[in-house]
Design an enzyme around this catalytic site. Structure first.
Site, short mmCIF file in Angstrom:
data_model
loop_
_atom_site.label_atom_id
_atom_site.label_comp_id
_atom_site.label_asym_id
_atom_site.label_seq_id
_atom_site.Cartn_x
_atom_site.Cartn_y
_atom_site.Cartn_z
N GLU A 256 6.16 16.00 -4.71
CA GLU A 256 6.23 14.66 -4.11
C GLU A 256 7.68 14.42 -3.73
OE1 GLU A 256 6.85 10.57 -5.41
OE2 GLU A 256 4.66 10.49 -5.58
N CYS A 290 10.04 5.75 -4.75
CA CYS A 290 9.73 6.72 -3.69
C CYS A 290 8.92 6.09 -2.57
CB CYS A 290 8.96 7.91 -4.27
SG CYS A 290 9.87 8.81 -5.54
#
Length: 519
Positions: A256, A290
Site C-alpha cells: 500500500e 495515506c
C-alpha cells in the site's frame, strides 16, 4: 508550562517494551517524545544477524502454530480482542507520545486491530476451510483446495499509523497460521511492541511474533530475503524497491503506497457537511493519513461559498500539544518531516501559488508543528501539485464541468483514495465509478471505505499492489495446495483399445458433460 506525560509512560514500562528488540551490536536510536523533542528511550537497533535469528525463531514457533486447529488459534484472538479494548487508553498514550497526533486520532487508531480481529474471527473458518470439488472425470476424480500458511511473513509498518497497520496486518497473517517478523519505524516502535505483549498475554506462543528495528536500508534487505511474504505500507519509491527484491526472491508481496487523493464536490452538495468532511480529510492526523485529501475540485458556482466556510473552519481549528481531547490537530511526526512539508509550501509559493491561510511552522507549539494550510493556484510543476505532501496542506481548484473534474482527479500517477460529495447519490456514484482509485467514498472522506473490513482496500496505478481487508486480506497470506484423487484408472486408453476409438469416446464424453452441465 511543562507538558505532563501520561502516567502510563514510565521509564520502566518503556524499557520493558524495547527489551524485546534483538540487538547484538547494532547500537541504539534515540526515540523521542514528538511534542517536546525529549528522548523517551534508547531503542535497540537490529543487525542482519539479529534479523536472521528472529526469522529462525519465528519459523520454529510457526511450525507448531500451524498445527493448531483454527478454533484454537482464533481463541487467542478472542481473548486478545478484550485485552486490546481494555488497554486502549494505554495504547493511546503510547501512540500519542511517539507520533504527536491528537488524542482523537490516537484512540481511533487503537480500535483498528480489534475491528480486524472481530471480522476475521467470524470469516476465517469459511475462508481457510478446505473446499472439495469435482475432478476432470465425473464421480471418479476429486480436487480439493487446501489453504496452507506461507510460513513467516515480514511486515513493514509506517510511522503514521504504527499500531493500526503494524498490528492489524500481522494479526491477519497470524490467524492464517503464519509467524511474523515486524519492522516498525524507529520513531513509532512503542505501540506495536505493546500490542505484541498483549497478544502473548492472550496466549500467542512466545517467539511466533518477532520485532526488529533499524533504518530501512539497514534492515529491509535481510528481512525480505528471509521472508515468505512481505506486507509493506509506505512510499511508492520504497515500494518499488521492496517489490523488485521480493520478485527476485520469487515471493509475493502486498504494497500500500502513496497517494495524491482528490475530492470532487458536486454542485448539489450540502456545503456545511462537505466543509466538515474536508476539514477531517485534509487536517485529520495532521494530514498524515495515506488516504487523506490533498486536492479539492469545486464547481465554479460554489467555489467561493466553499472557500469562505472552509478557510473559517481551518482557522478555527485548535492546534496544540496535549494528552487530552482538547486539540483538534496535533504535531507532525518529526522536525524533518515538518521541514519537508514546509518545502512543498515554499516551492509552491515561489512558482506562483497563493497561501490562503496558514503556510508556516509553529515552533511556539513544539518542534514539529505546522499550521493548517490552504493553497490556490497550485500546478503540476510544483511539488505540492504532483507529489504527496503528507501534511496539513491542500490545494483548491475550480472546474466547469463534471467531465473536467473527473479528468483532473485522474490526472495523477496515484490511485489510492478519492472522495465525491453530492446530494443525488445516484449521480455521485456515477462520478465515483469514473475515478481511477482503489477506494472512493461518497459523502465521506475515508473512514467508510477503510472501516469496511469485509471489502478489500488497496491502491491502483502507482498507489500499490494487492489489498488488505476483505477475503483476500486473509487468503493472500496462504498458499493453495491442490489435492487431487483418482478413484479408478480411467485416464487413458484401456489395454488393447484402439487410440482413435479412445479419442472419439473422450470427445463424445466432453460434449455430453457440457450438455448435461456436469462440467
Amino acid at each position: 508550562m511543562t507538558l505532563q506525560r501520561p502516567a502510563s509512560i514510565t521509564d520502566a514500562f518503556l524499557q520493558k517494551l524495547v527489551s524485546r528488540v534483538p540487538s547484538t551490536s547494532g547500537g541504539t536510536w534515540k526515540l523521542t517524545e514528538v511534542y517536546s523533542g525529549e528522548v523517551l528511550v534508547e531503542l535497540p537497533q537490529s543487525t542482519p544477524a539479529d534479523i536472521e535469528q528472529a526469522f529462525a525463531s519465528a519459523r520454529k514457533a510457526q511450525h507448531e502454530w500451524a498445527k493448531w486447529p483454527l478454533s484454537k488459534r482464533l481463541a487467542v484472538f478472542k481473548r486478545a480482542h478484550k485485552l486490546f479494548l481494555d488497554n486502549a487508553v494505554t495504547t493511546t498514550d503510547l501512540i500519542q507520545v511517539e507520533s504527536g497526533k491528537n488524542r482523537r486520532m490516537a484512540i481511533e487508531e487503537s480500535c483498528d486491530p480489534p475491528m480486524v480481529m472481530s471480522h476475521y474471527i467470524k470469516r476465517a473458518p469459511k475462508l481457510l476451510a478446505s473446499t472439495k470439488r469435482g475432478g476432470p472425470v465425473p464421480f471418479l476424480t476429486t480436487s480439493t483446495e487446501i489453504r496452507q500458511p506461507k510460513g513467516v511473513v515480514g511486515v513493514i509498518a509506517p510511522w503514521n499509523f504504527p499500531f493500526a497497520t503494524g498490528m492489524s496486518d500481522a494479526i491477519t497473517a497470524l490467524i492464517a497460521g503464519n509467524g511474523v517478523v515486524l519492522k516498525p519505524d524507529n520513531k513509532t516502535a512503542l505501540s506495536p511492541l505493546y500490542g505484541i505483549s498483549m497478544l502473548e498475554e492472550a496466549g500467542l506462543p512466545k517467539g511466533l511474533f518477532q520485532v526488529v528495528c533499524g533504518e530501512g536500508p539497514d534492515v529491509g534487505p535481510t528481512l525480505i530475503d528471509n521472508a515468505n511474504y512481505v506486507m509493506f505500507t509506505g512510499s511508492t519509491a520504497t515500494g518499488r524497491v521492496i517489490g523488485e527484491r521480493a520478485g527476485r526472491n520469487l515471493i509475493g508481496c502486498c504494497l500500500e503506497l502513496g497517494g495524491k487523493n482528490p475530492m470532487i464536490v458536486l454542485d448539489d452538495a450540502n456545503m456545511d457537511e462537505t466543509v466538515q468532511g474536508a476539514v477531517f480529510g485534509v487536517f485529520g492526523n495532521t494530514g498524515q493519513i495515506c488516504m487523506h485529501i490533498e486536492r479539492i475540485y469545486l464547481p465554479e458556482s460554489r467555489y467561493d461559498e466553499f472557500k469562505t466556510k472552509f478557510v473559517a473552519a481551518a482557522e478555527a481549528l485548535k492546534v496544540g500539544a496535549s494528552y487530552d481531547f482538547g486539540p483538534e490537530m496535533g504535531s507532525l511526526v518529526s522536525p524533518d518531516h515538518k521541514d519537508r512539508v514546509q518545502s512543498h509550501v515554499e516551492d509552491a509559493v515561489a512558482k506562483g501559488a497563493t497561501v490562503v491561510t496558514g503556510g508556516k511552522a509553529r515552533p511556539d507549539l513544539g518542534p514539529a508543528f505546522f499550521e493548517p494550510t490552504i493553497l490556490e493556484g497550485v500546478t503540476k510543476d510544483m511539488l505540492a501539485g504532483a507529489t504527496e505532501t503528507f501534511g496539513p496542506v491542500v490545494a483548491l481548484h475550480r472546474y466547469s464541468t463534471v467531465d473536467e473534474a473527473v479528468a483532473l482527479a485522474n490526472d495523477t500517477e496515484y490511485g489510492l483514495n478519492a472522495s465525491v460529495w453530492g446530494a443525488d447519490l445516484s449521480r455521485a456514484e456515477s462520478v465515483a465509478r469514473r475515478i481511477e482509485s482503489g477506494n472512493v467514498n461518497i459523502n465521506d472522506i475515508l473512514a467508510t471505505a477503510f472501516a469496511s473490513k469485509g471489502t478489500p482496500s488497496g491502491g491502483v496505478k502507482q498507489s500499490g499492489v494487492g489489498a488488505r481487508h476483505g477475503d483476500q486480506g486473509l487468503t493472500k497470506y496462504t498458499d493453495v495446495q491442490n489435492l487431487a484423487v483418482l478413484k479408478k484408472q480411467v485416464m487413458g486408453a484401456r489395454p488393447g483399445q484402439d487410440y482413435d476409438a479412445y479419442v472419439k469416446g473422450m470427445l463424445s464424453g466432453l460434449r455430453m458433460m457440457r450438455k448435461t452441465r456436469i462440467r
